[in-house]
Design an enzyme around this catalytic site. Structure first.
Site, PDB file in Angstrom:
ATOM      1  N   TYR A 152       0.326  -9.968-110.757  1.00 60.76           N
ATOM      2  CA  TYR A 152      -0.934 -10.845-111.218  1.00 60.76           C
ATOM      3  C   TYR A 152      -1.204 -10.566-112.456  1.00 60.76           C
ATOM      4  O   TYR A 152      -2.270 -10.692-113.790  1.00 60.76           O
ATOM      5  CB  TYR A 152      -0.802 -12.335-110.243  1.00 60.76           C
ATOM      6  CG  TYR A 152      -1.112 -13.685-111.491  1.00 60.76           C
ATOM      7  CD1 TYR A 152      -0.491 -14.475-112.273  1.00 60.76           C
ATOM      8  CD2 TYR A 152      -2.898 -13.147-111.393  1.00 60.76           C
ATOM      9  CE1 TYR A 152      -0.873 -15.092-113.290  1.00 60.76           C
ATOM     10  CE2 TYR A 152      -2.845 -15.018-112.547  1.00 60.76           C
ATOM     11  CZ  TYR A 152      -2.469 -15.944-113.094  1.00 60.76           C
ATOM     12  OH  TYR A 152      -3.091 -16.821-114.272  1.00 60.76           O
ATOM     13  N   LYS A 156      -2.117  -9.844-116.032  1.00 59.97           N
ATOM     14  CA  LYS A 156      -3.522 -10.343-116.431  1.00 59.97           C
ATOM     15  C   LYS A 156      -4.325  -9.109-116.780  1.00 59.97           C
ATOM     16  O   LYS A 156      -5.544  -9.579-118.025  1.00 59.97           O
ATOM     17  CB  LYS A 156      -4.268 -11.045-116.153  1.00 59.97           C
ATOM     18  CG  LYS A 156      -3.519 -12.235-115.855  1.00 59.97           C
ATOM     19  CD  LYS A 156      -3.118 -13.276-116.566  1.00 59.97           C
ATOM     20  CE  LYS A 156      -2.101 -14.149-116.232  1.00 59.97           C
ATOM     21  NZ  LYS A 156      -1.480 -15.025-117.348  1.00 59.97           N
TER      22      LYS A 156
HETATM   23  P1  NAD Z   1       2.205 -23.936-115.316  1.00 59.39           P
HETATM   24  O1  NAD Z   1       2.449 -23.538-114.109  1.00 59.39           O
HETATM   25  O2  NAD Z   1       0.934 -25.780-114.953  1.00 59.39           O
HETATM   26  O3  NAD Z   1       2.465 -23.501-116.981  1.00 59.39           O
HETATM   27  C1  NAD Z   1       3.231 -22.495-117.119  1.00 59.39           C
HETATM   28  C2  NAD Z   1       3.942 -22.604-118.758  1.00 59.39           C
HETATM   29  O4  NAD Z   1       4.279 -21.750-118.787  1.00 59.39           O
HETATM   30  C3  NAD Z   1       4.589 -24.291-118.102  1.00 59.39           C
HETATM   31  O5  NAD Z   1       5.486 -24.405-120.236  1.00 59.39           O
HETATM   32  C4  NAD Z   1       5.938 -23.219-117.924  1.00 59.39           C
HETATM   33  O6  NAD Z   1       7.012 -23.648-118.593  1.00 59.39           O
HETATM   34  C5  NAD Z   1       6.115 -22.070-118.699  1.00 59.39           C
HETATM   35  N1  NAD Z   1       6.721 -21.338-118.992  1.00 59.39           N
HETATM   36  C6  NAD Z   1       6.891 -20.629-117.256  1.00 59.39           C
HETATM   37  N2  NAD Z   1       7.683 -19.257-117.643  1.00 59.39           N
HETATM   38  C7  NAD Z   1       7.537 -18.961-118.873  1.00 59.39           C
HETATM   39  C8  NAD Z   1       8.785 -18.309-119.596  1.00 59.39           C
HETATM   40  N3  NAD Z   1       9.388 -16.996-118.556  1.00 59.39           N
HETATM   41  N4  NAD Z   1       9.148 -18.499-120.476  1.00 59.39           N
HETATM   42  C9  NAD Z   1       8.578 -19.757-121.010  1.00 59.39           C
HETATM   43  N5  NAD Z   1       8.114 -20.149-120.593  1.00 59.39           N
HETATM   44  C10 NAD Z   1       7.418 -20.232-119.956  1.00 59.39           C
HETATM   45  O7  NAD Z   1       0.063 -22.745-115.670  1.00 59.39           O
HETATM   46  P2  NAD Z   1      -0.640 -22.960-116.195  1.00 59.39           P
HETATM   47  O8  NAD Z   1      -2.013 -23.166-114.946  1.00 59.39           O
HETATM   48  O9  NAD Z   1      -0.938 -24.357-116.917  1.00 59.39           O
HETATM   49  O10 NAD Z   1      -0.806 -21.503-116.503  1.00 59.39           O
HETATM   50  C11 NAD Z   1      -1.080 -21.645-117.925  1.00 59.39           C
HETATM   51  C12 NAD Z   1      -1.511 -19.976-118.479  1.00 59.39           C
HETATM   52  O11 NAD Z   1      -3.913 -20.080-117.977  1.00 59.39           O
HETATM   53  C13 NAD Z   1      -0.779 -18.894-117.700  1.00 59.39           C
HETATM   54  O12 NAD Z   1      -0.591 -17.981-118.478  1.00 59.39           O
HETATM   55  C14 NAD Z   1      -1.518 -18.713-116.022  1.00 59.39           C
HETATM   56  O13 NAD Z   1      -1.965 -17.337-115.697  1.00 59.39           O
HETATM   57  C15 NAD Z   1      -3.187 -18.374-116.621  1.00 59.39           C
HETATM   58  N6  NAD Z   1      -4.623 -19.056-116.124  1.00 59.39           N
HETATM   59  C16 NAD Z   1      -4.165 -20.105-115.329  1.00 59.39           C
HETATM   60  C17 NAD Z   1      -5.375 -20.052-114.694  1.00 59.39           C
HETATM   61  C18 NAD Z   1      -5.762 -21.946-113.587  1.00 59.39           C
HETATM   62  O14 NAD Z   1      -6.766 -21.450-112.819  1.00 59.39           O
HETATM   63  N7  NAD Z   1      -4.709 -22.864-113.699  1.00 59.39           N
HETATM   64  C19 NAD Z   1      -6.481 -19.583-114.350  1.00 59.39           C
HETATM   65  C20 NAD Z   1      -6.362 -18.515-115.104  1.00 59.39           C
HETATM   66  C21 NAD Z   1      -4.935 -18.228-115.990  1.00 59.39           C
END
Ligand code: NAD
Length: 244
Positions: A152, A156
């Site tokens: 991951y 990123k």
């Molecule tokens: P989440 O798991 O709640 O949602 C992920 C979304 O991406 C969902 O809508 C899912 O359907 C979609 N998705 C996953 N795989 C896919 C694919 N192959 N094709 C199309 N859509 C796909 O995640 P989140 O926590 O909302 O995270 C969103 C973004 O923010 C991600 O890139 C994550 O890495 C990043 N992020 C999250 C956090 C956190 O603390 N939650 C921190 C840093 C970065």
């Protein structure tokens, strides 16, 4: 004049909040998620409450044909688009000694190759239009690393490298490319973590609260705006001071 934003992974979490915020800002929304597009119905309906139009496409962002479908849908429905937010992402955490090659490659495909595929289409269109905003959702762990997240954090960090390279390639064409690096944001992705891991994160956050999807969406809204025209190739940390 109507304006349109493509936001990947908008069915829930941070992506959903980004869709809602950009809809509030007056953008029509095209989003996507894996599986059934109806998973994003709540997002689409909530966006429409702001008086814009919205549509969801079932698409796997690691698949080039599916990615093309997202952009074809956007152009068929709205004619053009100005903003691309690469938000879709997954985790498959494990310590290095236990991490399989399959889980390494899968995370790289969904989190990083996806942005290559979307940007390949978007930069061509935006270059022609002499305008565009690309915002890649990276992570604090792309900057700091994290035990158990070699796949991951590599994906990123890779997004940050791609962001800076594309900023250099397309700056003269009116296209800005930036990354947002969220810290610990309360979503279904982080709900899955054990309590001791969450407490450990909290101890590292000067702001003393977890982030929300709305915190990230506000940063995306700014970077997507005309006010951010002179900002490109940057990584905006939205992490309550976790990394400084
Ligand atoms: P989440 O798991 O709640 O949602 C992920 C979304 O991406 C969902 O809508 C899912 O359907 C979609 N998705 C996953 N795989 C896919 C694919 N192959 N094709 C199309 N859509 C796909 O995640 P989140 O926590 O909302 O995270 C969103 C973004 O923010 C991600 O890139 C994550 O890495 C990043 N992020 C999250 C956090 C956190 O603390 N939650 C921190 C840093 C970065």
């Amino acid at each position: 004049m109507s304006k349109t934003a493509i936001v990947t992974g908008g069915s829930r979490g941070i992506g959903k909040e980004i869709c809602l915020r950009l809809a509030k800002d007056g953008f029509n929304i095209v989003t996507c998620c894996t599986g059934d597009a109806s998973k994003a119905d709540a997002t689409v309906n909530a966006c429409k409450e702001f008086g814009v139009d919205a549509i969801a496409v079932a698409a796997d962002v690691s698949n080039a044909e599916d990615v093309q479908k997202i952009f074809d849908t956007a152009k068929e429905k709205f004619g053009s688009y100005e903003v691309l937010v690469n938000n879709a992402g997954i985790t498959k955490d494990n310590l290095m000694l236990r991490m399989t090659e399959e889980d390494f490659v899968k995370v790289l495909d969904v989190n990083l190759k996806s942005a290559f595929l979307t940007c390949k289409v978007a930069t061509k269109d935006m270059m022609r239009a002499k305008y565009g905003r690309i915002i890649n959702i990276s992570s604090v762990v792309g900057l700091m690393g994290n035990a158990g997240q070699a796949n991951y954090s590599a994906s990123k960090a890779g997004l940050i490298g791609m962001t800076k390279s594309l900023a250099k390639e397309f700056g003269a064409k009116g296209v800005t490319v930036n990354a947002v690096a969220p810290g610990f944001i309360e979503t279904e992705m982080t709900d899955a973590l054990p309590d001791d891991v969450k407490e450990n994160y909290m101890a590292q956050i000067p702001r003393k609260r977890l982030g929300t999807g709305a915190d990230i969406a506000a940063a995306v809204s700014f970077l997507a705006s005309d006010d951010a025209d002179y900002i490109t190739g940057q990584v905006l940390s939205v992490d309550g001071g976790m990394r400084m």
